[in-house]
Design a protein around this motif. Sequence first.
Motif, PDB file in Angstrom:
ATOM      1  N   GLU A  27       0.911  -1.208  -0.099  1.00  0.00           N
ATOM      2  CA  GLU A  27      -0.075   0.025  -0.051  1.00  0.00           C
ATOM      3  C   GLU A  27       0.978   1.375  -0.004  1.00  0.00           C
ATOM      4  O   GLU A  27       0.280   2.394  -0.260  1.00  0.00           O
ATOM      5  CB  GLU A  27      -0.956   0.031   1.294  1.00  0.00           C
ATOM      6  N   ALA A  32       0.157   1.465  -5.523  1.00  0.00           N
ATOM      7  CA  ALA A  32      -0.924   1.592  -4.545  1.00  0.00           C
ATOM      8  C   ALA A  32      -2.147   1.934  -5.168  1.00  0.00           C
ATOM      9  O   ALA A  32      -3.319   1.421  -5.101  1.00  0.00           O
ATOM     10  CB  ALA A  32      -0.643   2.507  -3.439  1.00  0.00           C
ATOM     11  N   PRO A  33      -2.128   3.162  -6.212  1.00  0.00           N
ATOM     12  CA  PRO A  33      -3.270   3.548  -6.970  1.00  0.00           C
ATOM     13  C   PRO A  33      -3.988   2.163  -7.647  1.00  0.00           C
ATOM     14  O   PRO A  33      -5.049   2.116  -7.715  1.00  0.00           O
ATOM     15  CB  PRO A  33      -2.858   4.586  -7.678  1.00  0.00           C
ATOM     16  N   GLN A  34      -3.136   1.670  -8.267  1.00  0.00           N
ATOM     17  CA  GLN A  34      -3.422   0.401  -9.206  1.00  0.00           C
ATOM     18  C   GLN A  34      -4.237  -0.557  -8.504  1.00  0.00           C
ATOM     19  O   GLN A  34      -5.148  -1.348  -8.758  1.00  0.00           O
ATOM     20  CB  GLN A  34      -2.494  -0.127  -9.999  1.00  0.00           C
ATOM     21  N   GLN A  36      -5.783  -0.013  -5.719  1.00  0.00           N
ATOM     22  CA  GLN A  36      -7.024   0.552  -5.215  1.00  0.00           C
ATOM     23  C   GLN A  36      -8.200   0.246  -6.168  1.00  0.00           C
ATOM     24  O   GLN A  36      -9.280  -0.222  -6.000  1.00  0.00           O
ATOM     25  CB  GLN A  36      -7.041   2.033  -4.654  1.00  0.00           C
ATOM     26  N   ALA A  37      -7.723   0.492  -7.384  1.00  0.00           N
ATOM     27  CA  ALA A  37      -8.572   0.393  -8.636  1.00  0.00           C
ATOM     28  C   ALA A  37      -8.897  -0.969  -8.773  1.00  0.00           C
ATOM     29  O   ALA A  37     -10.128  -1.225  -9.195  1.00  0.00           O
ATOM     30  CB  ALA A  37      -8.092   0.890  -9.877  1.00  0.00           C
ATOM     31  N   GLU A  39      -9.216  -3.409  -6.556  1.00  0.00           N
ATOM     32  CA  GLU A  39     -10.121  -3.732  -5.275  1.00  0.00           C
ATOM     33  C   GLU A  39     -11.678  -3.276  -5.635  1.00  0.00           C
ATOM     34  O   GLU A  39     -12.651  -3.794  -5.458  1.00  0.00           O
ATOM     35  CB  GLU A  39      -9.844  -3.203  -4.407  1.00  0.00           C
ATOM     36  N   ARG A  40     -11.629  -1.912  -6.295  1.00  0.00           N
ATOM     37  CA  ARG A  40     -13.026  -1.604  -6.599  1.00  0.00           C
ATOM     38  C   ARG A  40     -13.634  -2.407  -7.584  1.00  0.00           C
ATOM     39  O   ARG A  40     -14.805  -2.717  -7.958  1.00  0.00           O
ATOM     40  CB  ARG A  40     -12.720  -0.143  -7.112  1.00  0.00           C
TER      41      ARG A  40
END
Length: 65
Positions: A27, A32-34, A36-37, A39-40
């Motif tokens: 994280e 980390a941004p990839q 998070q995307a 997981e969404r």
Amino acid sequence: MRWLLGMLLILLLLWRWLPEPAPRPVEETVIAPQLQALERAEAVERQQREAAARRQKQIEQETGG
């Protein structure tokens, strides 16, 4: 010249016995941004699968099979 070889040997031994640093959590890394995307997207995919299963179940009940 011996003191240089001795110093290199000592430094090499010290370096060898130093504890390895713990890896950073994912994280806190660049990706980390990839994550998070992703997981969404997994949540959306799960909802779509559940909706498809409900529709399939409803179709089976309506057709009597």
